[in-house]
Design a protein around this motif. Structure first.
Motif, short mmCIF file in Angstrom:
data_model
loop_
_atom_site.label_atom_id
_atom_site.label_comp_id
_atom_site.label_asym_id
_atom_site.label_seq_id
_atom_site.Cartn_x
_atom_site.Cartn_y
_atom_site.Cartn_z
N LEU A 1 13.54 83.68 -40.59
CA LEU A 1 13.12 83.32 -41.95
C LEU A 1 12.72 81.86 -42.03
CD1 LEU A 1 15.76 85.34 -43.91
CD2 LEU A 1 13.29 85.53 -44.22
N GLU A 2 13.49 81.00 -41.38
CA GLU A 2 13.17 79.58 -41.31
C GLU A 2 12.96 79.23 -39.84
OE1 GLU A 2 15.56 76.79 -43.50
OE2 GLU A 2 16.32 78.42 -44.75
N PRO A 3 11.72 79.17 -39.40
CA PRO A 3 11.46 78.88 -37.98
C PRO A 3 12.12 77.57 -37.53
CG PRO A 3 9.46 79.60 -39.05
CD PRO A 3 10.49 79.40 -40.13
N ARG A 4 12.61 77.58 -36.30
CA ARG A 4 13.28 76.41 -35.73
C ARG A 4 12.33 75.60 -34.86
NH1 ARG A 4 18.81 77.36 -34.67
NH2 ARG A 4 18.84 75.25 -33.82
N ILE A 5 11.32 76.26 -34.29
CA ILE A 5 10.36 75.55 -33.44
C ILE A 5 9.27 75.04 -34.36
CG2 ILE A 5 8.73 75.73 -31.52
CD1 ILE A 5 10.58 78.00 -30.43
N LEU A 6 9.24 73.73 -34.53
CA LEU A 6 8.35 73.14 -35.53
C LEU A 6 6.98 72.79 -34.98
CD1 LEU A 6 10.95 70.92 -37.39
CD2 LEU A 6 10.28 73.28 -37.84
N THR A 7 6.90 72.46 -33.71
CA THR A 7 5.62 72.16 -33.07
C THR A 7 5.81 72.14 -31.56
OG1 THR A 7 3.72 70.65 -33.08
CG2 THR A 7 5.89 69.64 -33.11
N ASP A 8 4.71 72.07 -30.84
CA ASP A 8 4.80 71.94 -29.39
C ASP A 8 3.55 71.24 -28.88
OD1 ASP A 8 3.24 74.37 -27.53
OD2 ASP A 8 3.14 74.43 -29.70
N VAL B 1 8.16 60.56 -25.94
CA VAL B 1 7.17 60.52 -27.02
C VAL B 1 7.94 60.39 -28.33
CG1 VAL B 1 5.43 61.89 -25.80
CG2 VAL B 1 7.10 63.04 -27.23
N GLU B 2 7.25 60.07 -29.38
CA GLU B 2 7.88 59.97 -30.69
C GLU B 2 8.13 61.38 -31.24
OE1 GLU B 2 8.87 57.17 -32.40
OE2 GLU B 2 8.44 56.23 -30.47
N PRO B 3 9.15 61.54 -32.09
CA PRO B 3 9.33 62.84 -32.74
C PRO B 3 8.05 63.22 -33.49
CG PRO B 3 11.22 61.43 -33.15
CD PRO B 3 10.17 60.58 -32.48
N PRO B 4 7.69 64.46 -33.47
CA PRO B 4 6.43 64.87 -34.10
C PRO B 4 6.45 64.71 -35.62
CG PRO B 4 7.69 66.78 -33.42
CD PRO B 4 8.41 65.58 -32.89
N LEU B 5 5.32 64.33 -36.17
CA LEU B 5 5.21 64.20 -37.62
C LEU B 5 5.43 65.54 -38.30
CD1 LEU B 5 2.07 61.86 -37.82
CD2 LEU B 5 4.48 61.23 -38.12
N GLU B 6 5.07 66.63 -37.61
CA GLU B 6 5.22 67.97 -38.18
C GLU B 6 6.66 68.34 -38.46
OE1 GLU B 6 1.57 67.91 -35.56
OE2 GLU B 6 3.60 67.20 -35.43
N ALA B 7 7.62 67.57 -37.90
CA ALA B 7 9.03 67.87 -38.15
C ALA B 7 9.39 67.67 -39.62
CB ALA B 7 9.91 67.00 -37.26
N ASP B 8 8.58 66.88 -40.34
CA ASP B 8 8.71 66.74 -41.79
C ASP B 8 10.13 66.40 -42.23
OD1 ASP B 8 7.60 66.67 -44.34
OD2 ASP B 8 8.06 68.79 -44.71
N GLY B 9 10.76 65.43 -41.55
CA GLY B 9 12.08 64.99 -41.95
C GLY B 9 13.23 65.73 -41.29
N ALA C 1 9.35 71.02 -30.21
CA ALA C 1 10.21 70.28 -31.14
C ALA C 1 11.05 71.32 -31.86
CB ALA C 1 9.37 69.49 -32.14
N VAL C 2 12.34 71.35 -31.52
CA VAL C 2 13.23 72.38 -32.06
C VAL C 2 14.18 71.74 -33.08
CG1 VAL C 2 14.95 74.14 -31.50
CG2 VAL C 2 13.10 73.66 -29.89
N ARG C 3 14.15 72.30 -34.28
CA ARG C 3 15.02 71.82 -35.35
C ARG C 3 16.47 72.14 -35.00
NH1 ARG C 3 16.72 74.61 -39.88
NH2 ARG C 3 15.19 76.24 -39.45
N VAL C 4 17.34 71.14 -35.17
CA VAL C 4 18.75 71.34 -34.85
C VAL C 4 19.54 71.67 -36.09
CG1 VAL C 4 18.68 69.84 -32.82
CG2 VAL C 4 19.29 68.87 -35.03
#
Length: 122
Positions: free
Chosen positions: A80-87, A48-56, A10-13
């Motif tokens: 400094l701000e990781p982009r990969i939130l979960t896998d 799958v649904e977006p992961p809950l760990e994405a936190d918004g 799950a990569v933050r855009v």
């Protein structure tokens, strides 16, 4: 064509000035942390649904071989701000669906599709 264990990140855009996903930046980021032709993504969480760990945060799913996922996660830890939130580990059923995505991009005669990393030497 061989099957590798796959991971889905799950990569933050990031958004461009018009508020749209900055696809050029996204591709550059993934190429930097995972390598060119070592990943595939869709514009939505289709399987799958977006992961809950994405936190918004808005995220996109990125599938890649497990060894490249480890490389990407480790490279992202230096930000400094990781982009990969979960896998998560891609299940066989989910893997077949990702083969369908690959078929839309690079069909093969067997009707499955090549993942980008399977065509590097082709």
């Amino acid at each position: 064509m061989q099957d590798h264990p796959l991971r889905c990140l799950a990569v933050r855009v990031l958004k461009d000035v018009e508020g749209e996903i900055d696809n050029i930046e996204f591709e550059a980021f993934m190429n930097d942390v995972a390598g060119r032709h070592m990943w595939i993504s869709t514009t939505d969480w289709l399987f799958v649904e977006p992961p809950l760990e994405a936190d918004g945060f808005e995220t996109l799913p990125v599938v890649l071989p497990q060894n490249m996922a480890v490389k990407a996660v480790l490279a992202d830890l230096t930000n400094l701000e990781p982009r990969i939130l979960t896998d998560h580990q891609v299940t066989p059923a989910e893997g077949r669906k990702w083969r369908w995505v690959a078929f839309q991009i690079a069909p093969n005669p067997q009707g499955q599709g090549y993942f980008p990393w399977e065509r590097i030497d082709a």
